[in-house]
Design a protein around this motif. Structure first.
Motif, PDB file in Angstrom:
ATOM      1  N   SER A 290     125.360  30.980 -18.822  1.00 57.29           N
ATOM      2  CA  SER A 290     126.545  31.067 -17.957  1.00 57.29           C
ATOM      3  C   SER A 290     127.676  31.831 -18.640  1.00 57.29           C
ATOM      4  O   SER A 290     128.354  32.653 -18.007  1.00 57.29           O
ATOM      5  CB  SER A 290     127.022  29.667 -17.576  1.00 57.29           C
ATOM      6  OG  SER A 290     126.047  28.992 -16.819  1.00 57.29           O
ATOM      7  N   MET A 291     127.888  31.573 -19.922  1.00 53.47           N
ATOM      8  CA  MET A 291     128.951  32.261 -20.654  1.00 53.47           C
ATOM      9  C   MET A 291     128.672  33.759 -20.759  1.00 53.47           C
ATOM     10  O   MET A 291     129.572  34.588 -20.562  1.00 53.47           O
ATOM     11  CB  MET A 291     129.100  31.661 -22.051  1.00 53.47           C
ATOM     12  CG  MET A 291     129.840  30.336 -22.080  1.00 53.47           C
ATOM     13  SD  MET A 291     131.550  30.467 -21.513  1.00 53.47           S
ATOM     14  CE  MET A 291     132.245  31.608 -22.709  1.00 53.47           C
ATOM     15  N   LEU A 383     124.205  29.155  -5.150  1.00 46.54           N
ATOM     16  CA  LEU A 383     123.942  29.093  -6.588  1.00 46.54           C
ATOM     17  C   LEU A 383     125.001  28.255  -7.309  1.00 46.54           C
ATOM     18  O   LEU A 383     124.694  27.532  -8.265  1.00 46.54           O
ATOM     19  CB  LEU A 383     123.892  30.502  -7.184  1.00 46.54           C
ATOM     20  CG  LEU A 383     123.212  30.632  -8.550  1.00 46.54           C
ATOM     21  CD1 LEU A 383     121.735  30.294  -8.444  1.00 46.54           C
ATOM     22  CD2 LEU A 383     123.381  32.032  -9.121  1.00 46.54           C
ATOM     23  N   ILE A 384     126.237  28.337  -6.846  1.00 42.56           N
ATOM     24  CA  ILE A 384     127.306  27.530  -7.435  1.00 42.56           C
ATOM     25  C   ILE A 384     127.064  26.051  -7.156  1.00 42.56           C
ATOM     26  O   ILE A 384     127.335  25.186  -8.003  1.00 42.56           O
ATOM     27  CB  ILE A 384     128.675  27.965  -6.878  1.00 42.56           C
ATOM     28  CG1 ILE A 384     128.977  29.415  -7.288  1.00 42.56           C
ATOM     29  CG2 ILE A 384     129.788  27.041  -7.362  1.00 42.56           C
ATOM     30  CD1 ILE A 384     130.083  30.054  -6.482  1.00 42.56           C
ATOM     31  N   GLY A 385     126.527  25.768  -5.970  1.00 46.00           N
ATOM     32  CA  GLY A 385     126.282  24.377  -5.588  1.00 46.00           C
ATOM     33  C   GLY A 385     127.279  23.856  -4.582  1.00 46.00           C
ATOM     34  O   GLY A 385     127.606  22.669  -4.556  1.00 46.00           O
ATOM     35  N   SER A 421     128.849  24.720 -16.091  1.00 43.28           N
ATOM     36  CA  SER A 421     128.090  25.915 -15.730  1.00 43.28           C
ATOM     37  C   SER A 421     128.366  26.333 -14.293  1.00 43.28           C
ATOM     38  O   SER A 421     128.459  27.526 -13.989  1.00 43.28           O
ATOM     39  CB  SER A 421     126.594  25.661 -15.933  1.00 43.28           C
ATOM     40  OG  SER A 421     125.832  26.760 -15.487  1.00 43.28           O
ATOM     41  N   ALA A 422     128.516  25.359 -13.396  1.00 40.53           N
ATOM     42  CA  ALA A 422     128.818  25.677 -11.989  1.00 40.53           C
ATOM     43  C   ALA A 422     130.171  26.376 -11.871  1.00 40.53           C
ATOM     44  O   ALA A 422     130.327  27.331 -11.083  1.00 40.53           O
ATOM     45  CB  ALA A 422     128.794  24.402 -11.150  1.00 40.53           C
ATOM     46  N   THR A 425     129.694  29.815 -13.032  1.00 40.69           N
ATOM     47  CA  THR A 425     128.960  30.561 -11.999  1.00 40.69           C
ATOM     48  C   THR A 425     129.911  31.059 -10.924  1.00 40.69           C
ATOM     49  O   THR A 425     129.824  32.203 -10.473  1.00 40.69           O
ATOM     50  CB  THR A 425     127.862  29.674 -11.380  1.00 40.69           C
ATOM     51  OG1 THR A 425     127.000  29.193 -12.416  1.00 40.69           O
ATOM     52  CG2 THR A 425     127.038  30.465 -10.366  1.00 40.69           C
ATOM     53  N   ALA A 426     130.821  30.197 -10.504  1.00 38.10           N
ATOM     54  CA  ALA A 426     131.841  30.627  -9.539  1.00 38.10           C
ATOM     55  C   ALA A 426     132.686  31.751 -10.123  1.00 38.10           C
ATOM     56  O   ALA A 426     133.043  32.718  -9.424  1.00 38.10           O
ATOM     57  CB  ALA A 426     132.727  29.441  -9.160  1.00 38.10           C
ATOM     58  N   GLY A 427     132.961  31.669 -11.422  1.00 42.47           N
ATOM     59  CA  GLY A 427     133.794  32.671 -12.078  1.00 42.47           C
ATOM     60  C   GLY A 427     133.152  34.032 -12.177  1.00 42.47           C
ATOM     61  O   GLY A 427     133.862  35.053 -12.197  1.00 42.47           O
ATOM     62  N   TYR A 428     131.798  34.097 -12.245  1.00 38.52           N
ATOM     63  CA  TYR A 428     131.180  35.424 -12.355  1.00 38.52           C
ATOM     64  C   TYR A 428     130.587  35.942 -11.044  1.00 38.52           C
ATOM     65  O   TYR A 428     130.201  37.101 -10.964  1.00 38.52           O
ATOM     66  CB  TYR A 428     130.142  35.478 -13.480  1.00 38.52           C
ATOM     67  CG  TYR A 428     128.921  34.599 -13.365  1.00 38.52           C
ATOM     68  CD1 TYR A 428     127.912  34.856 -12.443  1.00 38.52           C
ATOM     69  CD2 TYR A 428     128.723  33.532 -14.247  1.00 38.52           C
ATOM     70  CE1 TYR A 428     126.782  34.066 -12.372  1.00 38.52           C
ATOM     71  CE2 TYR A 428     127.591  32.744 -14.194  1.00 38.52           C
ATOM     72  CZ  TYR A 428     126.621  33.012 -13.251  1.00 38.52           C
ATOM     73  OH  TYR A 428     125.486  32.237 -13.191  1.00 38.52           O
ATOM     74  N   LEU A 429     130.534  35.099 -10.005  1.00 40.83           N
ATOM     75  CA  LEU A 429     130.000  35.575  -8.722  1.00 40.83           C
ATOM     76  C   LEU A 429     131.086  35.817  -7.671  1.00 40.83           C
ATOM     77  O   LEU A 429     131.088  36.841  -6.989  1.00 40.83           O
ATOM     78  CB  LEU A 429     128.986  34.560  -8.168  1.00 40.83           C
ATOM     79  CG  LEU A 429     127.642  34.452  -8.894  1.00 40.83           C
ATOM     80  CD1 LEU A 429     126.775  33.375  -8.241  1.00 40.83           C
ATOM     81  CD2 LEU A 429     126.905  35.782  -8.904  1.00 40.83           C
ATOM     82  N   LEU A 430     132.029  34.885  -7.528  1.00 42.29           N
ATOM     83  CA  LEU A 430     132.982  34.970  -6.418  1.00 42.29           C
ATOM     84  C   LEU A 430     134.019  36.085  -6.527  1.00 42.29           C
ATOM     85  O   LEU A 430     134.485  36.575  -5.490  1.00 42.29           O
ATOM     86  CB  LEU A 430     133.685  33.620  -6.241  1.00 42.29           C
ATOM     87  CG  LEU A 430     132.786  32.485  -5.745  1.00 42.29           C
ATOM     88  CD1 LEU A 430     133.605  31.239  -5.483  1.00 42.29           C
ATOM     89  CD2 LEU A 430     132.014  32.897  -4.494  1.00 42.29           C
TER      90      LEU A 430
END
Length: 490
Positions: A290-291, A383-385, A421-422, A425-430
């Motif tokens: 994730s990082m 993917l974020i959940g 991690s979620a 995930t939001a930080g690199y997708l949204l």
């Protein structure tokens, strides 16, 4: 009747070999008609086998005691269903995408061959058959990685080959001992080695299991042998990246489930040093992946690091060895397969239509490719959940299973790491969605106008986005099946 089980394995492999050597398919229309027909026919045969065939079939014997044996259990049916759906959708997406790639015939030949090999892996009824097709999976998918034959692609393919073979040899060490001490090589709920034998040779089988977990975990991108994945996946053609990241890595997950739950058995492993080491490796991989994804500026490489992280969500649930966590892992197999395939296909559509490969170049892209970016957004939320997408349900079971497991430290540390991690995930997708639809008043986004891809690309994306929502809203069909499986192997 049982011989029909062989057709979805053999037919695409033979069709791919025909493509490699027949010059008649130089004409693109004939090539696509042939490939499309094979995908649809073999998909139909696979689903017929999944729903209609109960008995196994032996193809031949390697030795007097080593049959190449195919039989579908619940696990094989589930994995084969996911493979078939994704392979057909990504295949039709390829018809448009591969226009701007060279050597289309070779690409589609290996694409068909890998389809057959993956179904052979899923249909495997014993350890030796699974191991054979696991090796074939590496050899036949490598040409997809080095397809464009650039220096970067060749080096990535060599790294993929080296890591995969290193892992496979570690697993082979375990195959020898399971054959020596097991009552059979056919998969059985609870394991194939008697409890008294395991106890008498406990140190040996702890070492054997650890080697097999790390070995098969290579394909699933588990630390410390994960480095091949972010190198290999981005250099492949877009649709190949999608199936590599969405499906082929699940071959390692399937093998791990077979080893832990149907060969060695959780009763022997629960509470052992192997479980502790395995849990540590999975959580390190979740956070590290994730990082790295959060810091990565190239879109396809960002998605590849994301795969490293998300696959260890699955492995963490398996390592907890608790029924609900196992159900969460299996749900995440399907959720991640559909979501990650859609994300890579979205990246492929963007590259195909605009040439943009870096995240910073995607500002305003939602204005010109709204359907594509909405599909991206839906599966990203999955993917974020975020409910009601499928990723929420799978992560719910993973977290609740961990909390109920009673495994010291990891029962609470696991959900904490998954939550962090979620957020990453939001930080690199949204941001891609936010900047894509809201680029700012002064930003010139008009270069993206009219860049929406054709229906051959959009329809697979729409179907995968729909599956992400449907599984999240109506998960009970799958959870009921997984609950039965968990009850059997626990």
């Amino acid at each position: 009747m049982e011989q029909i089980l062989l057709l979805p394995v053999v037919v695409p492999i033979l069709a791919g070999i025909v493509l490699l050597f027949k010059k008649e398919f130089q004409q693109r229309k004939a090539l696509l008609v042939f490939v499309g027909s094979v995908l649809v026919i073999c998909g139909g045969l696979a689903f017929y086998g999944i729903f209609a065939i109960e008995n196994g079939v032996t193809l031949f014997y390697l030795t007097k005691t080593l049959p190449i044996y195919f039989k579908l259990d619940m696990l094989g049916k589930f994995f084969a269903s996911v493979v078939t759906v994704v392979w057909i959708l990504a295949g039709f997406f390829s018809f448009e995408y591969m226009k701007h790639e060279k050597n289309e015939k070779r690409y589609f030949a290996f694409y068909l061959i890998v389809f057959g090999v993956l179904l052979g892996l899923d249909f495997s009824g014993n350890l030796i058959t699974m191991y054979l097709f696991y090796e074939f999976m590496t050899l036949t998918s490598m040409p997809l990685v080095l397809h464009n034959q650039s220096r970067e692609a060749i080096m990535a393919a060599l790294k993929y080959l080296f890591f995969s073979f290193a892992g496979a040899y570690m697993a082979l060490f375990g195959v020898y001992f399971i054959y020596r001490y097991g009552t059979t090589l056919t998969f059985q709920a609870g394991g194939v080695i008697e409890a008294s034998v395991l106890q008498q040779n406990s140190t040996l089988f702890l070492v054997v299991t650890m080697l097999m977990l790390v070995g098969f975990g290579v394909k699933a991108g588990m630390f410390p042998l994960h480095a091949w994945l972010p190198s290999a996946h981005p250099v492949a053609p877009g649709p190949a990246s999608a199936v590599l990241s969405g499906i082929i890595v699940k071959g390692g997950v399937l093998a791990v489930i077979r080893v832990v739950y149907q060969l060695i058995g959780v009763e022997f492993l629960r509470g052992s040093i192997v479980q502790t080491i395995w849990l540590v490796l999975t959580l390190v991989t979740v956070f590290m992946g994730s990082m790295l994804a959060f810091r990565e500026p190239v879109l396809k490489k960002r998605l590849a690091y994301s795969t490293v992280s998300q696959l260890s969500y699955i492995l963490f649930g398996l390592a907890i060895m608790q029924p609900q966590a196992l159900m969460g892992s299996l749900l995440h197999v399907a959720a991640h397969a559909f979501i990650k395939t859609a994300l890579f296909l979205t990246a492929s559509a963007i590259i195909y239509r605009t040439g943009a490969v870096r995240v910073e170049d995607l500002r305003g892209i939602g204005k010109g490719m709204p359907v594509t970016i909405w599909c991206y957004t839906i599966v990203s939320l999955g993917l974020i959940g975020i409910p009601p997408a499928s990723g929420f349900i799978s992560k719910w079971y993973l977290a609740t299973g961990a909390l109920q497991s009673g495994v010291s430290v990891f029962s609470w540390l696991g959900p904490v790491v998954l939550l962090v991690s979620a957020l990453l995930t939001a930080g690199y997708l949204l941001p891609i969605t936010m900047q894509g639809f809201f680029p700012g008043e002064e930003y010139d986004w008009k270069r993206f106008v009219g860049k929406e891809p054709s229906l051959l690309m959009l329809v697979p994306l729409l179907i995968l986005a729909a599956l992400t929502i449907v599984i999240g809203i109506l998960p009970n069909t799958l959870t009921n099946v997984f609950e039965t499986f968990a009850g059997q192997v626990m």
